[in-house]
Design an enzyme around this catalytic site. Sequence first.
Site, PDB file in Angstrom:
ATOM      1  N   LYS A 202     -19.941   4.424   5.669  1.00 58.24           N
ATOM      2  CA  LYS A 202     -19.237   4.377   4.372  1.00 58.24           C
ATOM      3  C   LYS A 202     -18.677   5.750   4.022  1.00 58.24           C
ATOM      4  O   LYS A 202     -17.520   5.894   3.638  1.00 58.24           O
ATOM      5  CB  LYS A 202     -20.183   3.903   3.264  1.00 58.24           C
ATOM      6  CG  LYS A 202     -19.533   3.905   1.883  1.00 58.24           C
ATOM      7  CD  LYS A 202     -20.529   3.863   0.758  1.00 58.24           C
ATOM      8  CE  LYS A 202     -21.124   5.217   0.508  1.00 58.24           C
ATOM      9  NZ  LYS A 202     -21.905   5.318  -0.724  1.00 58.24           N
TER      10      LYS A 202
ATOM     11  N   CYS B 215     -21.096  -7.194 -11.970  1.00 63.91           N
ATOM     12  CA  CYS B 215     -21.775  -7.940 -10.911  1.00 63.91           C
ATOM     13  C   CYS B 215     -23.015  -7.169 -10.461  1.00 63.91           C
ATOM     14  O   CYS B 215     -23.099  -6.666  -9.330  1.00 63.91           O
ATOM     15  CB  CYS B 215     -20.813  -8.180  -9.742  1.00 63.91           C
ATOM     16  SG  CYS B 215     -21.373  -9.470  -8.617  1.00 63.91           S
TER      17      CYS B 215
ATOM     18  N   CYS C  58     -22.515 -12.885 -15.328  1.00 62.10           N
ATOM     19  CA  CYS C  58     -21.567 -13.933 -14.920  1.00 62.10           C
ATOM     20  C   CYS C  58     -20.796 -14.513 -16.104  1.00 62.10           C
ATOM     21  O   CYS C  58     -19.620 -14.864 -15.957  1.00 62.10           O
ATOM     22  CB  CYS C  58     -22.308 -15.048 -14.176  1.00 62.10           C
ATOM     23  SG  CYS C  58     -23.028 -14.485 -12.614  1.00 62.10           S
TER      24      CYS C  58
ATOM     25  N   CYS D 119     -17.815 -12.492 -16.751  1.00 62.07           N
ATOM     26  CA  CYS D 119     -17.018 -12.159 -15.571  1.00 62.07           C
ATOM     27  C   CYS D 119     -15.775 -13.038 -15.460  1.00 62.07           C
ATOM     28  O   CYS D 119     -15.859 -14.268 -15.538  1.00 62.07           O
ATOM     29  CB  CYS D 119     -17.874 -12.310 -14.313  1.00 62.07           C
ATOM     30  SG  CYS D 119     -16.979 -11.907 -12.809  1.00 62.07           S
TER      31      CYS D 119
ATOM     32  N   CYS E 246     -16.243 -17.786  -8.155  1.00 61.48           N
ATOM     33  CA  CYS E 246     -17.390 -17.220  -7.459  1.00 61.48           C
ATOM     34  C   CYS E 246     -18.481 -18.267  -7.220  1.00 61.48           C
ATOM     35  O   CYS E 246     -19.041 -18.796  -8.175  1.00 61.48           O
ATOM     36  CB  CYS E 246     -17.949 -16.051  -8.268  1.00 61.48           C
ATOM     37  SG  CYS E 246     -19.387 -15.289  -7.518  1.00 61.48           S
TER      38      CYS E 246
END
EC number: 3.2.2.-
Length: 200
Positions: free
Chosen positions: A108, A178, A185, A188, A194
Amino acid sequence: MTGVSHRRPVRSLQVQRYQVLLSLMLSSQTKDQVTAGAMKRLRARGLTVDRILQTDDSTLGQLIYPVGFWRSKVKFIKQTSAILQQHYDGDIPASVAELVALPGVGPKMAHLAMAVAWGSVSGIAVDTHVHRIANRLGWTKKATKSPEKTREALEEWLPRELWGEINGLLVGFGQQTCLPVHPRCQACLNRALCPAAQGF
């Protein structure tokens, strides 16, 4: 004034790239504001390869504390700085393979270093947030067990021109909405898309 070049000297770009790599090394398992504080203290002393190599481990530890795993990072920073001085004339490598070979540098960090330090998108930088969210959204054909497997799965289908944007978009989303535990949720905008939102 005419005739004055506004381009930065090569040496300052080299130092800038080194500082990008160090900030990425410090940021692992560490909150952004803690990393920023450590970088500010390091820069105040002159954050170059030579200055770091001249700084004893105890002082370096005091400068970067309380970043996560600071004792290990002191060792990695010293080892990496010595390699950069000996093999790269104080600069950082310009390939993922060479970057991940440095002590304390993972995939990363390498992909982010390529993007930020060299302006080259070499792959998707997948951290814990990108890994979690990609799996929740079903962006991988099957559930992946590690960030590196998630990176491979995302790169298989996501157009290359979007690779550089994914990390920046999903990290903030993962920190604010998230969440790893108790994701928000209901608030969101992706909840209708999702699969994971159906279970919350």
